[in-house]
Design an enzyme around this catalytic site. Structure first.
Site, short mmCIF file in Angstrom:
data_model
loop_
_atom_site.label_atom_id
_atom_site.label_comp_id
_atom_site.label_asym_id
_atom_site.label_seq_id
_atom_site.Cartn_x
_atom_site.Cartn_y
_atom_site.Cartn_z
CD GLU A 1 -5.22 2.93 -4.16
OE1 GLU A 1 -4.10 2.67 -4.63
OE2 GLU A 1 -5.70 2.34 -3.18
NE ARG B 1 -1.96 3.85 -2.11
CZ ARG B 1 -0.94 3.42 -1.35
NH1 ARG B 1 -0.23 4.30 -0.65
NH2 ARG B 1 -0.60 2.16 -1.32
CB SER C 1 -5.92 -1.01 -5.35
OG SER C 1 -5.03 -2.04 -5.00
#
Length: 308
Positions: free
Chosen positions: A300, A177, A229
């Site tokens: 995130e 990420r 998420s």
């Protein structure tokens, strides 16, 4: 290349003002935009001059794709907000493999389906990911053991000077990420297109993998308005497990709830919910997990706007 506005391109002042952004986000939250532009032309002929106007005038610019991983403040966003919906997918068939060039506004689910229809493997992970190619390139989006970095070969960026340059995947410094672009202090750039290299496979086998991924999501992730998420998984662990271990499944702030199904998902349960509810629940979960488990959870999702 000059980005000066042509006689036929819009000015920032001609754009709609005060449009609420909630309808463009997965959590159905977010206040008004000072100026809003919805990009539908994959050539971005009008968008690039608009970006140049904003950057020249030092106005903030926010690019939103599918709105799946952004939390927009109730006060909205200053400057120019762009909703990138432009979609074009071009196939370069090379026998046992193929390259596809995709505009940055293309939806990942649609791209995954396109690959399946053309017997190309490598994008099955994206079948249930409600983002766009541009956001995925910046954030190295992924799921089910796959990510954008595994298939991307290069991305075309336009900078504030109007220069276009293809960045090779090796230059992106991809990690979990993470990308070089995500950490770039000067956010005055726009991803125009991305190019992927994919191998051939039997369509039935691709469909089976996509069905498995969809089934897994339905079993493990909650329905309803959420941002996906919320936190990154810390090394060697899972954010959802830590949140559950801290006793936070079902915890609420206003009308936003930590999902009883998957603790790393926060669900907007009411039309009365606010982005502030979401933001406060994020802070509560981070604090409780830090106290209970000694781990600082990292976001995130991206928070946009002012929160004071």
């Amino acid at each position: 290349m000059s980005l000066d506005r042509t006689p036929h391109s819009p000015s920032i002042e001609s754009l709609p003002r005060g449009q609420r952004l909630a309808r463009f986000t997965a959590a159905r939250l977010g206040g008004p935009a000072d100026y809003l532009y919805i990009a539908k032309d994959p050539s971005y002929r009008d968008l690039i001059p608009l970006l140049n106007q904003a950057w020249t005038r030092q106005l903030p610019v926010t690019i939103i794709g599918g709105g799946a991983n952004v939390l927009i403040a109730d006060a909205g966003l200053r400057g120019l907000t762009v909703i990138n919906r432009a979609t074009r997918i071009e196939l370069d068939d090379r026998g046992d493999m193929a390259e596809i060039e995709v505009s940055s506004g293309a939806n990942l689910i649609r791209l995954s389906r396109y690959c399946e229809e053309n017997c190309l493997t490598g994008m099955e992970w994206a079948i249930a990911v409600p983002g766009t190619v541009g956001g995925a390139v910046v954030n190295n989006a992924g799921a089910h053991g796959g990510d954008i970095a595994s298939a991307l070969t290069r991305a075309l960026l336009v900078d504030a000077m109007g220069r276009e340059r293809w960045f090779r995947v090796a230059e992106m410094e991809y990690a979990y990420r993470h990308s070089r672009l995500k950490q770039r202090a000067d956010r005055r750039f726009f991803i125009k297109r991305a190019r992927f290299r994919l191998e051939r496979d039997e369509r039935k086998r691709i469909q089976e993998r996509m069905n498995d991924n969809n089934d897994y999501r339905r079993r493990t992730q909650p329905p309803g308005a959420s941002l996906g998420s919320i936190f990154k998984n810390p090394p060697g662990d899972f954010a959802g497990r830590l949140i559950e271990a801290a006793g936070l499944k079902g915890a609420r702030a206003g009308s936003v709830e930590v999902s009883p199904i998957h603790a790393n998902f926060f669900v907007n349960t009411s039309a009365e919910a606010s982005a502030r509810d979401y933001y406060e629940l994020i802070g509560l979960v981070q604090e409780r997990v830090r106290e209970a488990c000694g781990v600082q959870l990292e976001l995130e999702i991206q928070t946009l706007g002012e929160w004071d």
